[in-house]
Motif scaffolding. Structure first.
Motif, PDB file in Angstrom:
ATOM      1  N   PRO A   1       0.821  -1.217   0.000  1.00 46.00           N
ATOM      2  CA  PRO A   1       0.000   0.000   0.000  1.00 46.00           C
ATOM      3  C   PRO A   1       0.854   1.267   0.000  1.00 46.00           C
ATOM      4  O   PRO A   1       0.402   2.325  -0.402  1.00 46.00           O
ATOM      5  CB  PRO A   1      -0.798  -0.092   1.303  1.00 46.00           C
ATOM      6  CG  PRO A   1      -0.711  -1.510   1.727  1.00 46.00           C
ATOM      7  CD  PRO A   1       0.575  -2.043   1.193  1.00 46.00           C
ATOM      8  N   ASP A   2       2.118   1.148   0.461  1.00 50.59           N
ATOM      9  CA  ASP A   2       2.972   2.335   0.546  1.00 50.59           C
ATOM     10  C   ASP A   2       3.653   2.628  -0.783  1.00 50.59           C
ATOM     11  O   ASP A   2       4.360   3.618  -0.898  1.00 50.59           O
ATOM     12  CB  ASP A   2       4.044   2.116   1.628  1.00 50.59           C
ATOM     13  CG  ASP A   2       4.952   0.929   1.318  1.00 50.59           C
ATOM     14  OD1 ASP A   2       4.443  -0.063   0.741  1.00 50.59           O
ATOM     15  OD2 ASP A   2       6.151   0.978   1.640  1.00 50.59           O
ATOM     16  N   TYR A   3       3.465   1.763  -1.790  1.00 53.95           N
ATOM     17  CA  TYR A   3       4.176   1.986  -3.047  1.00 53.95           C
ATOM     18  C   TYR A   3       3.595   3.217  -3.727  1.00 53.95           C
ATOM     19  O   TYR A   3       2.383   3.322  -3.906  1.00 53.95           O
ATOM     20  CB  TYR A   3       4.071   0.749  -3.952  1.00 53.95           C
ATOM     21  CG  TYR A   3       5.288   0.618  -4.810  1.00 53.95           C
ATOM     22  CD1 TYR A   3       6.471   0.103  -4.279  1.00 53.95           C
ATOM     23  CD2 TYR A   3       5.283   1.062  -6.127  1.00 53.95           C
ATOM     24  CE1 TYR A   3       7.609   0.030  -5.043  1.00 53.95           C
ATOM     25  CE2 TYR A   3       6.420   0.990  -6.896  1.00 53.95           C
ATOM     26  CZ  TYR A   3       7.589   0.468  -6.358  1.00 53.95           C
ATOM     27  OH  TYR A   3       8.718   0.409  -7.110  1.00 53.95           O
ATOM     28  N   PRO A   4       4.445   4.190  -4.093  1.00 57.29           N
ATOM     29  CA  PRO A   4       3.930   5.520  -4.451  1.00 57.29           C
ATOM     30  C   PRO A   4       3.020   5.537  -5.687  1.00 57.29           C
ATOM     31  O   PRO A   4       1.980   6.170  -5.672  1.00 57.29           O
ATOM     32  CB  PRO A   4       5.202   6.345  -4.679  1.00 57.29           C
ATOM     33  CG  PRO A   4       6.295   5.350  -4.897  1.00 57.29           C
ATOM     34  CD  PRO A   4       5.914   4.125  -4.142  1.00 57.29           C
ATOM     35  N   GLN A   5       3.437   4.896  -6.755  1.00 54.89           N
ATOM     36  CA  GLN A   5       2.619   4.963  -7.963  1.00 54.89           C
ATOM     37  C   GLN A   5       2.658   3.626  -8.671  1.00 54.89           C
ATOM     38  O   GLN A   5       3.598   2.848  -8.505  1.00 54.89           O
ATOM     39  CB  GLN A   5       3.135   6.065  -8.902  1.00 54.89           C
ATOM     40  CG  GLN A   5       2.344   7.345  -8.755  1.00 54.89           C
ATOM     41  CD  GLN A   5       2.836   8.432  -9.679  1.00 54.89           C
ATOM     42  OE1 GLN A   5       4.022   8.696  -9.778  1.00 54.89           O
ATOM     43  NE2 GLN A   5       1.916   9.073 -10.364  1.00 54.89           N
ATOM     44  N   ARG A   6       1.629   3.374  -9.452  1.00 55.54           N
ATOM     45  CA  ARG A   6       1.614   2.141 -10.235  1.00 55.54           C
ATOM     46  C   ARG A   6       2.037   2.473 -11.657  1.00 55.54           C
ATOM     47  O   ARG A   6       1.345   3.196 -12.359  1.00 55.54           O
ATOM     48  CB  ARG A   6       0.216   1.534 -10.237  1.00 55.54           C
ATOM     49  CG  ARG A   6      -0.069   0.704  -9.003  1.00 55.54           C
ATOM     50  CD  ARG A   6      -1.516   0.266  -8.981  1.00 55.54           C
ATOM     51  NE  ARG A   6      -2.291   1.105  -8.068  1.00 55.54           N
ATOM     52  CZ  ARG A   6      -3.613   1.173  -8.071  1.00 55.54           C
ATOM     53  NH1 ARG A   6      -4.311   0.487  -8.957  1.00 55.54           N
ATOM     54  NH2 ARG A   6      -4.234   1.947  -7.210  1.00 55.54           N
ATOM     55  N   THR A   7       3.168   1.942 -12.077  1.00 56.73           N
ATOM     56  CA  THR A   7       3.649   2.217 -13.426  1.00 56.73           C
ATOM     57  C   THR A   7       2.918   1.324 -14.426  1.00 56.73           C
ATOM     58  O   THR A   7       2.268   0.343 -14.051  1.00 56.73           O
ATOM     59  CB  THR A   7       5.161   1.935 -13.538  1.00 56.73           C
ATOM     60  OG1 THR A   7       5.353   0.515 -13.454  1.00 56.73           O
ATOM     61  CG2 THR A   7       5.949   2.621 -12.427  1.00 56.73           C
ATOM     62  N   THR A   8       3.063   1.670 -15.702  1.00 56.18           N
ATOM     63  CA  THR A   8       2.436   0.869 -16.754  1.00 56.18           C
ATOM     64  C   THR A   8       2.908  -0.584 -16.692  1.00 56.18           C
ATOM     65  O   THR A   8       2.097  -1.508 -16.753  1.00 56.18           O
ATOM     66  CB  THR A   8       2.771   1.482 -18.127  1.00 56.18           C
ATOM     67  OG1 THR A   8       2.112   2.747 -18.209  1.00 56.18           O
ATOM     68  CG2 THR A   8       2.287   0.588 -19.261  1.00 56.18           C
ATOM     69  N   PHE A   9       4.207  -0.784 -16.527  1.00 52.33           N
ATOM     70  CA  PHE A   9       4.710  -2.170 -16.553  1.00 52.33           C
ATOM     71  C   PHE A   9       4.339  -2.955 -15.302  1.00 52.33           C
ATOM     72  O   PHE A   9       4.350  -4.173 -15.311  1.00 52.33           O
ATOM     73  CB  PHE A   9       6.226  -2.203 -16.816  1.00 52.33           C
ATOM     74  CG  PHE A   9       6.540  -2.238 -18.281  1.00 52.33           C
ATOM     75  CD1 PHE A   9       6.597  -3.451 -18.966  1.00 52.33           C
ATOM     76  CD2 PHE A   9       6.729  -1.061 -18.990  1.00 52.33           C
ATOM     77  CE1 PHE A   9       6.852  -3.495 -20.335  1.00 52.33           C
ATOM     78  CE2 PHE A   9       6.995  -1.093 -20.354  1.00 52.33           C
ATOM     79  CZ  PHE A   9       7.048  -2.313 -21.042  1.00 52.33           C
ATOM     80  N   MET A  10       3.993  -2.263 -14.210  1.00 49.02           N
ATOM     81  CA  MET A  10       3.486  -2.974 -13.037  1.00 49.02           C
ATOM     82  C   MET A  10       2.103  -3.561 -13.310  1.00 49.02           C
ATOM     83  O   MET A  10       1.694  -4.540 -12.690  1.00 49.02           O
ATOM     84  CB  MET A  10       3.402  -2.027 -11.832  1.00 49.02           C
ATOM     85  CG  MET A  10       4.751  -1.739 -11.164  1.00 49.02           C
ATOM     86  SD  MET A  10       4.627  -0.367  -9.981  1.00 49.02           S
ATOM     87  CE  MET A  10       3.528  -1.041  -8.744  1.00 49.02           C
TER      88      MET A  10
END
Lengths: 355, 454
Positions: A116-125
């Motif tokens: 939940p602490d991961y700042p942003q969801r990138t396209t490749f994620m």
């Protein structure tokens, strides 16, 4: 498509009729029979020009190939300004690259999505299917020049992105065959689910029938004590400007004052002279384009065109005048100051524009 | 004494004081008991406080200056017909416009403008206030050069790929139907906590129009579609993004999906897809592809960018749900709502909107105590499938703290969930498909704010 536009309308229409007719005959009594003259068969070239979608099973994928090196050239020229040198930028759009690991590539699940602490969801994620990226880059990128890349250029840009995401090595050649191998290394390829009740049809065979929640319409003594668990942060009150200016000026409520601008301020349409002429009552006797009691403003402007009449006319408005436009006299005007009258006269002499 | 005999401008309330609303709460009580002298004294005091030039005191003591002194619109010539050939709202309504939420996106070409639900009446959204969501800017397409194509993903999927001009489409039998459209990300900023102040920003990616067009089913049949093999259709736009979305054939065969050119009695607005858009009732707005140029019938889904990177719902276990489409039953009170202040104690007609992507609204309940007890609201006709439904409930506000909520039930019996129920399944990071019950806290001051309760 330009080929079709060059033809006469009638020719296209005749061709359409023939084609639809032929189709109708071939298929027996079809819906096309019911609407003669409406629609026409698409030519193979037309379908080819528009049918650019690529599915996850690679149906629709054009032949071609690209390299990381060529991809980097294109990237730096056309992509990096928005997406950053390494696809990491969040200045314009959400980042493309980052948040995936070698382990994710092996497993096909992105572990950072559990944080939940991961700042942003990138396209490749997120993206499970390499076809999605090919399809989208080809149809919509670059941002201000969509559909300008050749298939080889799309392969190259995608190869470079895959290399940045550490999915393929520096010397990897991405083409319409090797892309199938890349699919098996997409970091989130096993991270998607259609096991939900929000798809309005059959088709996947994995859908849930039951909704996620099952609230009841309890009418009294419902639940435990009511506790407020979240309120608007202070900064969010003012971040959206003055809420008073985002609500109606009448009715059962007003907007809360969260800014300095006046919610009751009104932009009167048109030039200042026009507004003054309206508010001072001038327009009761003078129309913009039509004589009422006195002459229209357009006629006044025409009569005094190229003549230095400003002071004379201001004087006539202030003190009144008669005999210039007919028998009706214009009484002295007390509804506006001399300065305001000057503004009005300047506007009249400028041709009395309504806007 | 009966309040209704006092000019409303004299009664007023908390918001605007002298000269219109010169009585404080205590004085209102006195006047209500019949003490006209309080009324006169207060009014004289209020008048003394403002410039005499604007409201002559002599006239004021006899009543409302807006009655006693004829206003300019009663004593002057009005504007001629067609002064504004395409009519615009009154200049006094300039506050109610589409607005962006600062910081939500960094590029206005790929962003959202929210509809001002806080001032809405009834169920139809004026076309100029319809919310906007574009993926690569909007275009104003020359309708004479616009074409619509139907083809298949493989040979034989349609017997004859077809091309239609706008002339063609507008010659075909049309239907006009009212449907709501809601972005899948509506209320998406509120999944974890309260984030935005007003209903414009919490729920304003919602609009409702009467759409006119041709059922997509008819056009597929004209092309000789193989509806046994075809399980999905792909819809594609003609704009720069040429946005694509996958639609299930089941929904198309229901006849509800329209290839639409009309909106509220005129052509679609450019921001809403002029001259052609897909209308997919009950389904999130991203599937209502604007500037529609092509529909392809296929046997497999397409995993378009907005089905594989965006519009995927992150679940607590780290998986994303793909192809989430239906907008489930939801409602919100629009008047009064967050960021507003009630003008006074006393009577209010609480009003809001309810909708369901699964059909008609069956009922809406309203709570004034944060969900402990509920009263059934009145549904305004018409109540239509996959369309906004307006509900109202009378309320005498006594000046005490209250928490207003609405809870809709649709014709399938599904009851709109609360946050606890929704988060128990979907967590707090989903972004999409937040249909939780909305709470508005009313303070004794009459000020209303957005809160979440448990």
């Amino acid at each position: 498509m330009s080929r079709w536009r060059e033809m006469s309308f009638g020719f296209v229409r005749r061709a359409a009729l023939v084609a639809v007719f032929a189709a109708a005959v071939a298929s027996g009594a079809s819906a096309a029979d019911k609407y003669p003259g409406v629609g026409r068969a698409a030519t193979p070239a037309e379908v080819e020009a528009w049918d650019i979608d690529v599915r996850p099973d690679f149906q629709g994928l054009p032949k071609g190939s690209g390299t990381v090196e060529k991809g980097q050239e294109i990237w730096e020229a056309k992509c990096a300004s928005c997406h950053g040198t390494f696809g990491e930028s969040n200045k314009v759009f959400t980042p493309l690259i980052g948040g995936t690991t070698k382990e994710d590539v092996e497993k096909g699940r992105v572990a950072s999505l559990l944080r939940p602490d991961y700042p942003q969801r990138t396209t490749f994620m997120k993206v499970p299917t390499i076809s999605t990226l090919f399809d989208y880059i080809r149809r919509a990128m670059p941002w201000n020049e969509p559909k300008s890349l050749t298939p080889d250029e799309v392969y190259s840009v995608l190869d470079f992105m895959l290399n940045l995401a550490e999915i393929v090595p520096d010397d990897f050649v991405l083409d319409d065959q090797s892309i199938r191998e890349v699919q098996k290394r997409m970091p989130n390829r096993n991270g998607m689910s259609t096991n939900h009740a929000l798809w309005p049809g059959a088709g996947f065979g994995t859908e849930k029938k039951k909704a996620d929640t099952a609230n009841t319409a309890c009418m009294k003594d419902c639940g435990g004590p009511v506790q407020i668990t979240s309120t608007l942060p202070d900064h969010a009150w003012t971040a959206h400007g003055n809420l008073a200016s985002q609500n109606r000026r009448i009715g059962p409520v007003r907007g809360r004052v969260t800014g300095n601008d006046d919610p009751d301020a009104i932009d009167e349409p048109g030039p200042a002279g026009f507004k003054l002429a309206q508010s001072a009552g001038c327009m009761g006797c003078h129309g913009l384009n039509n004589k009422i009691v006195g002459p229209s403003y357009v006629d006044v402007a025409a009569k005094y065109k190229d003549k230095d009449m400003l002071d004379t006319l201001v004087g006539r408005v202030v003190k009144g005048g008669e005999g210039v436009w007919g028998e009706a006299a214009m009484p002295p005007q007390e509804g506006a100051s001399e300065g305001e009258i000057k503004t009005i006269v300047e506007w009249i002499l400028a041709g009395a524009p309504g806007r | 004494m009966d309040d209704s005999k006092i000019p409303s401008a004299l009664l007023g309330g908390r918001i605007r004081r002298a000269p219109e609303n010169f009585l404080d709460g205590a004085a209102i009580g006195e006047v209500s008991k019949g003490r006209r002298d309080v009324l006169r004294a207060s009014f004289a005091a209020a008048i003394a406080g403002i410039a005499a030039a604007t409201r002559p005191a002599a006239a004021a003591s006899d009543g409302d200056p807006d009655i006693l002194e004829l206003p300019p619109w009663s004593t002057s010539l009005g504007l001629p017909v067609a002064a504004v050939p395409y009519g615009m709202p009154s200049k006094y309504e300039r506050n109610l416009i589409r607005r962006q939420s600062p910081g939500l996106t960094q590029v206005a070409g790929s962003s959202v403008a929210f509809a001002p639900l806080q001032g809405s009446f009834g169920i139809i959204t004026p076309s100029g206030l319809h919310f906007e969501r574009h993926h690569q800017g909007w275009q104003d397409i020359d309708p004479k050069r616009h074409r619509f194509m139907i083809n298949g993903s493989a040979p034989g999927m349609v017997k004859t790929p077809l091309v239609f001009t706008m002339d063609d489409l507008m010659r075909l039998p049309s239907v006009s139907r009212m449907y709501f459209i809601e972005c899948g990300a509506n209320t998406g900023m509120e999944w974890g906590n309260v984030a935005v102040p007003t209903v414009q920003y919490t729920h304003g990616m919602l609009s409702c129009s009467e759409f006119t067009g041709v059922p997509l089913r008819l056009l597929l049949e004209m092309a000789g579609a193989d509806l046994k093999r075809g399980k999905f259709v792909l819809a594609e736009g003609a704009d720069g993004s040429s946005m694509t979305r996958t639609i299930p054939i089941d929904l198309v065969m229901s006849g509800e999906v329209l290839v639409a050119y009309g909106q509220n009695g005129e052509m679609l607005r450019p921001e809403n897809g002029y001259p052609l858009r897909l209308v997919v009732p009950g389904v999130q707005g991203v599937s209502w592809v604007k500037w529609l140029r092509r529909v392809e019938l296929g046997d497999k889904p397409y995993a378009a960018k907005d089905e594989a990177v965006h519009y995927v719902d992150l679940m607590p276990d780290g998986t994303h749900r793909q192809y989430t489409s239906i907008q489930e039953c939801k409602s919100v009170i629009t008047t009064p709502s967050g960021g507003q202040t009630l003008v006074d104690k006393g009577f209010f007609n609480v009003s809001g909107l309810a909708w369901s992507g699964r059909g008609k609204i069956r009922k809406v309940d309203v709570s004034f105590d944060g969900g402990k007890s509920w009263q059934e609201a009145k549904l305004q006709a018409p109540v239509q499938s996959k369309c906004l439904t307006r509900f109202t409930l009378n309320w005498n506000w006594n000046g005490e703290r209250a928490i207003l909520q609405s809870r809709a039930t649709d014709e399938t019996g599904f009851v709109q969930p609360n946050y606890r129920q929704l988060r128990a399944v979907r967590g707090t990071r989903s972004i999409y498909h937040n249909n939780a019950i909305q709470s508005w806290l009313v303070e004794p001051s009459g000020e209303i704010s957005n809160v979440q309760v448990a």
